[in-house]
Design a protein around this motif. Structure first.
Motif, PDB file in Angstrom:
ATOM      1  N   GLN A  51       0.814  -1.214   0.000  1.00 39.47           N
ATOM      2  CA  GLN A  51       0.000   0.000   0.000  1.00 39.47           C
ATOM      3  C   GLN A  51       0.848   1.265   0.000  1.00 39.47           C
ATOM      4  O   GLN A  51       0.405   2.315  -0.455  1.00 39.47           O
ATOM      5  CB  GLN A  51      -0.937  -0.003   1.210  1.00 39.47           C
ATOM      6  N   LEU A  52       2.061   1.184   0.523  1.00 42.62           N
ATOM      7  CA  LEU A  52       2.956   2.342   0.542  1.00 42.62           C
ATOM      8  C   LEU A  52       3.849   2.390  -0.692  1.00 42.62           C
ATOM      9  O   LEU A  52       4.463   3.421  -0.974  1.00 42.62           O
ATOM     10  CB  LEU A  52       3.831   2.299   1.804  1.00 42.62           C
ATOM     11  N   SER A  53       3.923   1.297  -1.424  1.00 41.86           N
ATOM     12  CA  SER A  53       4.759   1.247  -2.622  1.00 41.86           C
ATOM     13  C   SER A  53       4.219   2.185  -3.689  1.00 41.86           C
ATOM     14  O   SER A  53       3.022   2.209  -3.975  1.00 41.86           O
ATOM     15  CB  SER A  53       4.773  -0.190  -3.164  1.00 41.86           C
ATOM     16  N   GLY A  54       5.108   2.992  -4.258  1.00 38.60           N
ATOM     17  CA  GLY A  54       4.702   3.929  -5.300  1.00 38.60           C
ATOM     18  C   GLY A  54       4.106   5.212  -4.779  1.00 38.60           C
ATOM     19  O   GLY A  54       3.564   6.010  -5.543  1.00 38.60           O
ATOM     20  N   GLU A  55       4.223   5.449  -3.473  1.00 40.16           N
ATOM     21  CA  GLU A  55       3.659   6.660  -2.874  1.00 40.16           C
ATOM     22  C   GLU A  55       4.321   7.900  -3.440  1.00 40.16           C
ATOM     23  O   GLU A  55       5.532   7.943  -3.632  1.00 40.16           O
ATOM     24  CB  GLU A  55       3.853   6.626  -1.353  1.00 40.16           C
ATOM     25  N   THR A  64       4.514  -7.419  -7.411  1.00 39.28           N
ATOM     26  CA  THR A  64       3.443  -8.284  -6.933  1.00 39.28           C
ATOM     27  C   THR A  64       3.667  -8.568  -5.449  1.00 39.28           C
ATOM     28  O   THR A  64       4.725  -8.264  -4.904  1.00 39.28           O
ATOM     29  CB  THR A  64       3.427  -9.628  -7.686  1.00 39.28           C
ATOM     30  N   SER A  65       2.681  -9.198  -4.819  1.00 33.29           N
ATOM     31  CA  SER A  65       2.829  -9.538  -3.406  1.00 33.29           C
ATOM     32  C   SER A  65       3.929 -10.580  -3.214  1.00 33.29           C
ATOM     33  O   SER A  65       4.655 -10.542  -2.214  1.00 33.29           O
ATOM     34  CB  SER A  65       1.503 -10.059  -2.846  1.00 33.29           C
ATOM     35  N   PHE A  66       4.068 -11.500  -4.177  1.00 29.74           N
ATOM     36  CA  PHE A  66       5.136 -12.503  -4.079  1.00 29.74           C
ATOM     37  C   PHE A  66       6.501 -11.836  -4.189  1.00 29.74           C
ATOM     38  O   PHE A  66       7.440 -12.178  -3.460  1.00 29.74           O
ATOM     39  CB  PHE A  66       4.974 -13.561  -5.173  1.00 29.74           C
ATOM     40  N   HIS A  67       6.609 -10.843  -5.082  1.00 27.72           N
ATOM     41  CA  HIS A  67       7.854 -10.087  -5.227  1.00 27.72           C
ATOM     42  C   HIS A  67       8.176  -9.343  -3.934  1.00 27.72           C
ATOM     43  O   HIS A  67       9.337  -9.280  -3.502  1.00 27.72           O
ATOM     44  CB  HIS A  67       7.739  -9.102  -6.392  1.00 27.72           C
ATOM     45  N   ASP A 242      -8.778   1.589   3.703  1.00 30.17           N
ATOM     46  CA  ASP A 242      -7.599   1.068   4.374  1.00 30.17           C
ATOM     47  C   ASP A 242      -6.323   1.753   3.888  1.00 30.17           C
ATOM     48  O   ASP A 242      -5.426   2.041   4.676  1.00 30.17           O
ATOM     49  CB  ASP A 242      -7.488  -0.440   4.154  1.00 30.17           C
ATOM     50  N   ILE A 243      -6.226   2.048   2.590  1.00 32.15           N
ATOM     51  CA  ILE A 243      -5.014   2.694   2.078  1.00 32.15           C
ATOM     52  C   ILE A 243      -4.928   4.130   2.595  1.00 32.15           C
ATOM     53  O   ILE A 243      -3.829   4.649   2.845  1.00 32.15           O
ATOM     54  CB  ILE A 243      -4.958   2.651   0.530  1.00 32.15           C
ATOM     55  N   SER A 278      -5.379   2.182  -8.117  1.00 33.96           N
ATOM     56  CA  SER A 278      -4.388   2.067  -7.047  1.00 33.96           C
ATOM     57  C   SER A 278      -5.040   2.107  -5.670  1.00 33.96           C
ATOM     58  O   SER A 278      -4.418   1.746  -4.670  1.00 33.96           O
ATOM     59  CB  SER A 278      -3.345   3.196  -7.154  1.00 33.96           C
ATOM     60  N   LEU A 279      -6.302   2.545  -5.618  1.00 31.03           N
ATOM     61  CA  LEU A 279      -7.038   2.495  -4.355  1.00 31.03           C
ATOM     62  C   LEU A 279      -7.233   1.047  -3.908  1.00 31.03           C
ATOM     63  O   LEU A 279      -7.448   0.778  -2.730  1.00 31.03           O
ATOM     64  CB  LEU A 279      -8.407   3.174  -4.500  1.00 31.03           C
ATOM     65  N   TRP A 280      -7.149   0.141  -4.872  1.00 32.60           N
ATOM     66  CA  TRP A 280      -7.250  -1.294  -4.568  1.00 32.60           C
ATOM     67  C   TRP A 280      -5.886  -1.969  -4.712  1.00 32.60           C
ATOM     68  O   TRP A 280      -5.800  -3.169  -4.901  1.00 32.60           O
ATOM     69  CB  TRP A 280      -8.270  -1.961  -5.488  1.00 32.60           C
ATOM     70  N   LYS A 281      -4.845  -1.171  -4.590  1.00 30.89           N
ATOM     71  CA  LYS A 281      -3.485  -1.702  -4.699  1.00 30.89           C
ATOM     72  C   LYS A 281      -3.255  -2.764  -3.628  1.00 30.89           C
ATOM     73  O   LYS A 281      -3.546  -2.550  -2.450  1.00 30.89           O
ATOM     74  CB  LYS A 281      -2.463  -0.562  -4.518  1.00 30.89           C
ATOM     75  N   GLY A 282      -2.704  -3.885  -4.031  1.00 28.09           N
ATOM     76  CA  GLY A 282      -2.421  -4.947  -3.074  1.00 28.09           C
ATOM     77  C   GLY A 282      -3.647  -5.754  -2.685  1.00 28.09           C
ATOM     78  O   GLY A 282      -3.744  -6.226  -1.553  1.00 28.09           O
ATOM     79  N   PHE A 283      -4.589  -5.930  -3.622  1.00 33.09           N
ATOM     80  CA  PHE A 283      -5.798  -6.693  -3.302  1.00 33.09           C
ATOM     81  C   PHE A 283      -5.451  -8.100  -2.812  1.00 33.09           C
ATOM     82  O   PHE A 283      -6.021  -8.582  -1.827  1.00 33.09           O
ATOM     83  CB  PHE A 283      -6.707  -6.792  -4.534  1.00 33.09           C
TER      84      PHE A 283
END
Length: 315
Positions: A51-55, A64-67, A242-243, A278-283
């Motif tokens: 959620q903070l990535s790319g701020e 990705t989450s795996f990355h 949440d973000i 991006s509001l749903w970033k990291g779904f």
């Protein structure tokens, strides 16, 4: 009154079956949440980092989450993925204890004398009330958790370096003032309203639907399926809120001014610089954290309630 208390297995004066004391409900709620947190803390950390990535229009740190998970393991080691565990446990001890305790008490009070449960809308109201109250109580631990899980992504000279949740709370109070412990309280409570309206009400509704279908009995499989449905509904509904909460609680003062003015400012900047979706970033990591946490919390809670009834309320 003493006689009634001494015979917990008997029915109450209103004909309703006796249940565990309020204090036990609050205790079980907190313990269930803390038990679930031990398992999902790494997923919580990945969610916050995503959620903070790319701020601020910066290049996204994680594709990705795996990355994100592999990068954290490589850079910070196995202990690194459990950063902020003490804050996560304190959050559950405060937020979840209050939330589930209040929900359980209100749910039972609004259940009819014949055992008829509250309707869907009333369940949602109960969930929102419980969630908002719990969020206010748990905001200081939430602030500490967000900051501790975000620390590892910063250059060493910019890290806050909190040793544990109590060190974080003391330093935040000393360095930024006691009110900073409740920074982001409004979006935290707003998020809790959305989460609890979706999670608690949909869990109860899903469980009731599964039981009424005739294909399920009141066992762990039923609790698991109801929890997974509840977690999916909650994830879809609460991510934008949440973000906002995460960004506000992690923000720093720049030239004496905060990075964000309020929750609306966060939404506007995320949409403008990072795109609407991006509001749903990291779904994926959000659900990967919330889904299992929902499952484990309710399973632990149901099992503790059953054990208590078997040991103290039977006979």
């Amino acid at each position: 009154m003493a006689a009634a208390a001494a015979s917990p297995g008997a029915g109450g004066m209103d004909g309703k079956p006796r249940t565990s004391p309020k204090s036990v409900k609050f205790l079980f709620g907190g313990l269930a949440g803390m038990g679930a947190t031990v398992f999902v803390q790494p997923l919580d950390l990945v969610k916050n980092r995503m959620q903070l990535s790319g701020e601020g229009a910066k290049t996204r740190e994680y594709k990705t989450s795996f990355h994100a998970l592999t990068s954290i393991l490589r850079a910070e080691g196995l202990r690194g993925i459990y950063t902020g565990l003490s804050a996560g446990l304190l959050r559950q001890a405060t937020y979840t204890t209050t939330r589930l305790g209040i929900y359980t008490v209100l749910f039972e009070r609004l259940t009819g004398a014949d055992g008829t449960p509250p309707g869907f809308l009333l369940k949602a109201v109960i969930g929102m009330t419980a969630g908002a109250t719990g969020a206010f109580v748990g905001t200081p631990a939430e602030v500490a958790l967000i900051r501790m899980t975000a620390d590892g992504r910063l250059p060493p000279d910019q890290r806050r370096g909190y040793k544990n949740v109590f060190n974080a709370l003391i330093r935040i109070t000393r360095e930024e003032g006691v009110l900073t412990l409740w920074r982001g309280c409004i979006p935290t409570m707003a998020r809790a309203v959305v989460v609890n309206a979706a999670q608690l009400a949909s869990y109860s509704q899903s469980k009731q639907f599964l039981l009424d279908s005739g294909y399920f009995s009141d066992n762990i499989l039923c609790h698991f399926c109801a929890s997974m449905i509840s977690g999916l509904v909650t994830t879809a509904a609460s991510m934008p809120v949440d973000i906002v909460k995460t960004r506000i609680q992690n923000m720093r003062m720049i030239d004496g001014k905060p990075e964000y003015k309020n929750g609306l400012d966060v939404l506007v900047k995320v949409i403008r610089y990072e795109g609407f979706f991006s509001l749903w970033k990291g779904f994926t990591p959000y659900y990967a954290r919330l889904g299992p946490h929902t499952v484990l919390t309710f399973i632990f809670l149901e099992q503790m309630n059953k054990a208590y009834k078997r040991l103290f309320l039977s006979g």
